[in-house]
Design a protein around this motif. Structure first.
Motif, PDB file in Angstrom:
ATOM      1  N   LYS A 132      35.646  80.225  20.277  1.00  0.00           N
ATOM      2  CA  LYS A 132      36.640  79.265  20.761  1.00  0.00           C
ATOM      3  C   LYS A 132      37.197  79.691  22.112  1.00  0.00           C
ATOM      4  O   LYS A 132      37.355  78.864  23.018  1.00  0.00           O
TER       5      LYS A 132
ATOM      6  N   ASN B 295      34.413  75.318  20.648  1.00  0.00           N
ATOM      7  CA  ASN B 295      35.422  75.035  19.623  1.00  0.00           C
ATOM      8  C   ASN B 295      34.772  74.253  18.497  1.00  0.00           C
ATOM      9  O   ASN B 295      34.564  73.046  18.600  1.00  0.00           O
TER      10      ASN B 295
ATOM     11  N   TRP C 129      36.988  82.787  16.567  1.00  0.00           N
ATOM     12  CA  TRP C 129      37.959  82.933  17.656  1.00  0.00           C
ATOM     13  C   TRP C 129      37.262  83.295  18.957  1.00  0.00           C
ATOM     14  O   TRP C 129      37.580  82.735  20.027  1.00  0.00           O
TER      15      TRP C 129
ATOM     16  N   ASP D  78      34.681  72.961  14.578  1.00  0.00           N
ATOM     17  CA  ASP D  78      35.567  72.648  13.465  1.00  0.00           C
ATOM     18  C   ASP D  78      34.833  72.919  12.149  1.00  0.00           C
ATOM     19  O   ASP D  78      34.367  72.016  11.469  1.00  0.00           O
TER      20      ASP D  78
END
Length: 356
Positions: free
Chosen positions: A260, A265, A257, A267
């Motif tokens: 991000k 970001n 978090w 995945d």
């Protein structure tokens, strides 16, 4: 089989005699491609992502819902459909990250079973070649009648179904293994377990959101977002009233978090499971076991891969971290790089703009 793909293990080739029909050759080739794609997904630890070859055969009405071959008079259409299916198997295989191939027992055990199934299929083909052998038409050309080729197409579908069932079993085994590791890890580790010291948690979380200055670089944002969470504490077992709450061990969710929010970001295959984060980062070339390279903005993974935090400062041979799910809260810690218990650090992607 695509020559550009690195394979976990090479599936034995499947061969048919030259007089076999184009349709049989096509289904044998597609079956081999499907099994190879399944094996490579297995080796990468992602058996659940393997292609569903049997479903495609059913969708194209090449086999029925019991995997029995469906006879057709339009052989050209069947061959075209099978070649399309084989191409889709190759595409799936090319998408497997070969850098994550593992040597864990689940993959090895499953491969043994898969190789056995493939060898049995080749044996079935060889038996048909020996008896009844080929028929001969009026022009003297050899061929296999539908009475032979139909069961061989069924055998291909049956082999593929066996492989897919073994992949499903492997998926379950891998998940159980992950849960066993996860359940054996401490839910709320403290820095002392990794050779560090903890700053006192003297004030609760401010309740205010962090807004980075307009000129803040990525590293400053990481430090700002992490520091702003200091004092966040659980209100129940593994529950925090923050966006990174997962009602479970939340250190990895917190670290992801922070990245991000700072513009990184990623995945991850499982952002809530530290071994998955470390494995994914290693596959992308971001993981570094040399702790002397640790710097602000990195994620630090601790020994045993049970815990992860955010590096916010480097002072000589020491690092300062902010870690979620540490003693039921977001806390700040200090570690000596020579004496700490670490797996390594994960550097932000090279393309990420950073500030000194």
């Amino acid at each position: 089989m695509s020559p550009t793909v690195d394979h976990y293990r090479i599936v034995p080739e499947l061969t048919v005699p030259g007089y076999a029909s184009d349709a049989l050759k096509a289904i044998v080739g597609a079956t081999h491609a499907a099994v190879q794609a399944n094996v490579d997904n297995l080796g990468a630890g992602t058996p659940s992502r393997a292609p569903r070859f049997v479903k495609l055969l059913r969708d194209k009405q090449i086999v029925d819902d019991k995997n029995q071959s469906i006879a057709t008079t339009n052989h050209n259409e069947t061959v075209s459909a099978l070649r399309d299916i084989e191409a889709s198997m190759d595409v799936n295989d090319e998408g497997v990250d070969s850098s994550t191939y593992g040597t864990y027992s689940v993959a090895g055990d499953a491969y043994v079973d898969i190789e056995k199934a493939v060898n049995q299929l080749q044996g079935t083909i060889n038996d048909a070649e020996n008896a009844p052998g080929p028929s001969v038409d009026a022009a003297g050309r050899q061929y296999w009648p539908e009475a032979v080729e139909g069961p061989l197409r069924t055998a291909c579908a049956t082999t593929a179904a066996t492989v897919e069932q073994r992949m499903w079993d492997a998926t379950t085994d891998i998940q159980r293994h992950a849960e066993h590791i996860n359940n054996s890890a401490p839910d709320n580790p403290t820095s002392s377990g990794y050779g560090g010291t903890t700053a006192p948690l003297t004030t609760p979380w401010s309740g205010h959101s962090y807004v980075p200055p307009a000129d803040a670089g990525t590293i400053d944002k990481i430090k700002g977002f992490a520091a702003n969470e200091l004092g966040v504490a659980e209100t129940g077992t593994n529950h925090v009233n923050r966006p990174y709450n997962i009602d479970d061990a939340w250190c990895a969710s917190f670290a992801t978090w922070v990245w991000k929010q700072s513009g990184i970001n990623v995945d991850w295959s499982n952002k809530n499971y530290v071994p998955s984060v470390w494995s994914d980062a290693a596959g992308k070339g971001w993981a570094d076991s040399d702790m002397s390279s640790a710097r602000p903005g990195d994620l630090v993974v601790f020994g045993g891969q049970h815990h992860i935090g955010v590096v916010v400062a480097r002072n000589g041979n020491s690092i300062t971290t902010i870690e979620g799910n540490s003693g039921d809260a977001v806390r700040q810690h200090t570690y000596n790089l020579a004496g700490g218990n670490f797996t390594g650090v994960i550097h932000p992607p090279a393309k990420t703009p950073v500030n000194a």
